[in-house]
Design a protein around this motif. Sequence first.
Motif: not given
Length: 282
Positions: A30-33, A43-50, A73-90
């Motif tokens: 879904g479209r992110p806020v 943050a980095w893309v571990q799998n799939g497309r974002v 910075h303002s941003h939002g993250l949205q999966g593109r297809g199945a299995d979009a996995l993101l790793v994020s470090v705060t």
Amino acid sequence: MQPAPLILSHEDILPPGACAALTRAMLGTGRPVLHGHDFFELAWVQNGRVRHHLPEGREDLVEGDVIFVAPGHSHGLQGRGADALLVSVTLHPELIAELGQRYPDLAGRLFWTGAKAPLRLSRDSRQMAELNRAALRLERGRRDRLGAEAFLLPLLCGLAEEAAPLPGGAPDWLARACAASRAPEVFQDGASGFARVAGKAHPHVSRSMRRFLDMSPSDWINAQRMDYAARRLLGSADSLAEIAAECGVPNLSHFHKLFRQAHGETPQRFRRARQRDVVQPG
């Protein structure tokens, strides 16, 4: 009127005493806020497309893409297809501020660019494996300042070393090729290795190097070779022939010539003086 973006707080994410927290998330489609935060995020893309949504547009991220997000910075993250996995470090804002003060060489880079949008970099499979091993240690280990710095500093040091001193207007592919060419598996193949990692025809690479760096691909490669040779001479007892072969310059006469041009003295003298001075000063 546009609603104010959601602002996340590190106090709601980091446990007391923690300077870092790692999250692995399967992204919905879904479209992110758009949101911002008062902390820094790696943050980095571990799998799939974002799809990475920004106030001024959007970009597609793929496996191996890494983003450096700063407060403001303002941003939002949205999966593109199945299995979009993101790793994020705060990362705690005070931690990053103190690192910037402690290491002036980081000014203008990575978290410290001052840009209005997150910085995006790409990592190859070897670099991603290193990053994921470091993330696993952070995930399983301490998350205080010591643990956070143990995770961050090797990454920051490596990225700072990769940054090529290219003038404005230089293409991204050239910066990536200059960074990649510091690896032995690239500079061993000479100018052809540079063209390979650039993904461009050799004549186009040569023209671009002349335009932006005023040198040939061979000049650049030989500089990387001799920098590597100097470090190997000081850090090992390997013979000159072995080190020259590692550099992709098996002709010892040519190796001596290149080393002397780069460092102003012969390899033997360079090694003998510096190794002795470290362990037997005076």
